[in-house]
Motif scaffolding. Structure first.
Motif, PDB file in Angstrom:
ATOM      1  N   ALA A 104      64.661  42.781  65.134  1.00 12.10           N
ATOM      2  CA  ALA A 104      66.061  43.002  65.484  1.00 12.10           C
ATOM      3  C   ALA A 104      66.769  43.839  64.433  1.00 12.10           C
ATOM      4  O   ALA A 104      67.529  44.766  64.766  1.00 12.10           O
ATOM      5  N   ARG A 107      65.665  47.373  64.859  1.00 11.20           N
ATOM      6  CA  ARG A 107      66.329  48.072  65.960  1.00 11.20           C
ATOM      7  C   ARG A 107      67.746  48.494  65.595  1.00 11.20           C
ATOM      8  O   ARG A 107      68.259  49.486  66.118  1.00 11.20           O
ATOM      9  N   LEU A 108      68.396  47.756  64.695  1.00 17.05           N
ATOM     10  CA  LEU A 108      69.744  48.105  64.263  1.00 17.05           C
ATOM     11  C   LEU A 108      69.749  49.059  63.072  1.00 17.05           C
ATOM     12  O   LEU A 108      70.825  49.449  62.612  1.00 17.05           O
ATOM     13  N   ARG A 188      69.571  40.600  68.274  1.00 17.11           N
ATOM     14  CA  ARG A 188      70.309  41.875  68.242  1.00 17.11           C
ATOM     15  C   ARG A 188      71.606  41.773  69.045  1.00 17.11           C
ATOM     16  O   ARG A 188      72.656  42.253  68.621  1.00 17.11           O
TER      17      ARG A 188
END
Length: 332
Positions: A104, A107-108, A188
């Motif tokens: 997560a 992904r950020l 996320r």
């Protein structure tokens, strides 16, 4: 010098203020009773009657063979299967949560390479059916007999033989990798639900990214992460029944083997398996409720009542309504 004159209040009031009305003593002595809702009581009575009929029909039906339920419920093979299920679910949840947090955050990330790899991980493991992933993991040693860490095309510092993996380890790895893909999206989404102004204020105060995540973002994100992740854990309990594909006798595998050996008791054995899964899910739901209640502090004026508090309040309110109705009808 003249003495001060005390001003007496005028008995008359201006129309804007209004006049003080006299309250009838009989009206003041009347008891305020809640509004009666007869249809609510009628519907509740009908639902209770239907529920009682359903429960009575289940427990009085001889085809369920309830006299065999407890012996199979406490059978050693079933209890061993429950222990294996708890191990698989617990270890897979830990692996999935830790790896899900990393994915997560990836992904950020503003790094396009890390964000792309994290997106590819989520896409790949969410696309594979879990039985297929278990079979691939089970036969992983056929393609890669050894896994090592070292310099590419150079010396290997440490290696492990994949053929030495136990069925429990294979099941935990497969379920953990699959769970991490879904957990990453849940985490996320919870992080993105935090108001951006909070992060801007933290940046204005000069807080580091790690401190922002630990003290500002995560405490607020957990309010939305916990319910969704609890739902994921319930799905993980049911998905753990698929470890039977890798020759691991969990609760489902124990039930399957037991009913194949005792086909004359198929119904009570299946009821035993369903009862154990219901108990595991109920225990997880209770834990989830109290975790949600803990993280709800500061976001609501009053914490949600516990089931015991709700039952106590319902009984007191119901008794108060009945007493109020009786007193009103008697002229109090």
């Amino acid at each position: 010098m003249s003495e001060p004159v005390a001003l007496k209040p005028s008995p008359e009031r201006s129309p804007a203020v209004g006049r003080v009305s006299q309250v009838d003593p009989q009206v003041a002595r009347r008891r305020v009773t809640p509004r009666l809702r007869p249809w609510r009581w009628i519907v509740s009575a009908v639902v209770l009657v239907v529920l009682a009929q359903v429960v009575s029909g289940i427990f009085t039906n001889t085809r369920y063979e309830w006299h065999k339920f407890w012996p199979y419920f406490t059978r050693a093979s079933i209890l061993d299967g429950v222990v294996v299920t708890l191990k698989v679910v617990g270890l897979s949840a830990v692996v999935g949560l830790l790896l899900g947090v990393i994915v997560a955050l990836g992904r950020l990330s503003t790094n396009p390479l890390i964000a792309g790899l994290a997106w590819a991980y989520v896409w790949f493991f969410r696309a594979l059916p879990l039985p297929l992933l278990l079979i691939i993991t089970f036969n992983f040693s056929y393609f890669y007999p050894r896994l090592g860490v070292g310099v590419p095309w150079g010396p290997v510092f440490a290696e492990v033989e994949t053929s030495s993996l136990t069925p429990l380890a294979i099941g935990v790895i497969a379920l953990g990798l699959n769970e991490a893909a879904y957990s990453a999206e849940v985490i996320r989404g919870g992080i993105l639900s935090v108001e951006h102004g909070q992060i801007e204020a933290a940046n204005a105060l000069g807080l580091s990214k790690a401190r922002q995540l630990r003290r500002i973002v995560l405490p607020q994100a957990l309010r939305s992460i916990v319910p969704a992740y609890g739902n994921q854990l319930v799905g993980l309990i049911k998905a753990s029944s698929l470890v039977y594909y890798v020759s691991l006798l969990d609760l489902f595998g124990a039930v399957f083997v037991l009913e194949s050996r005792h086909p004359e008791s198929l119904v009570p054995i299946l009821i035993v398996g369903a009862a154990w899964y219901l108990l595991l899910t109920a225990a997880l739901s209770i834990v989830q409720f109290y975790v949600e209640r803990y993280f709800a502090r500061g976001s609501v004026h009053a914490l949600p009542p516990t089931p015991v508090q709700r039952l106590r309040r319902f009984s007191v309110d119901s008794w108060g309504r009945l007493v109020g109705v009786r007193l009103t009808r008697r002229g109090f």
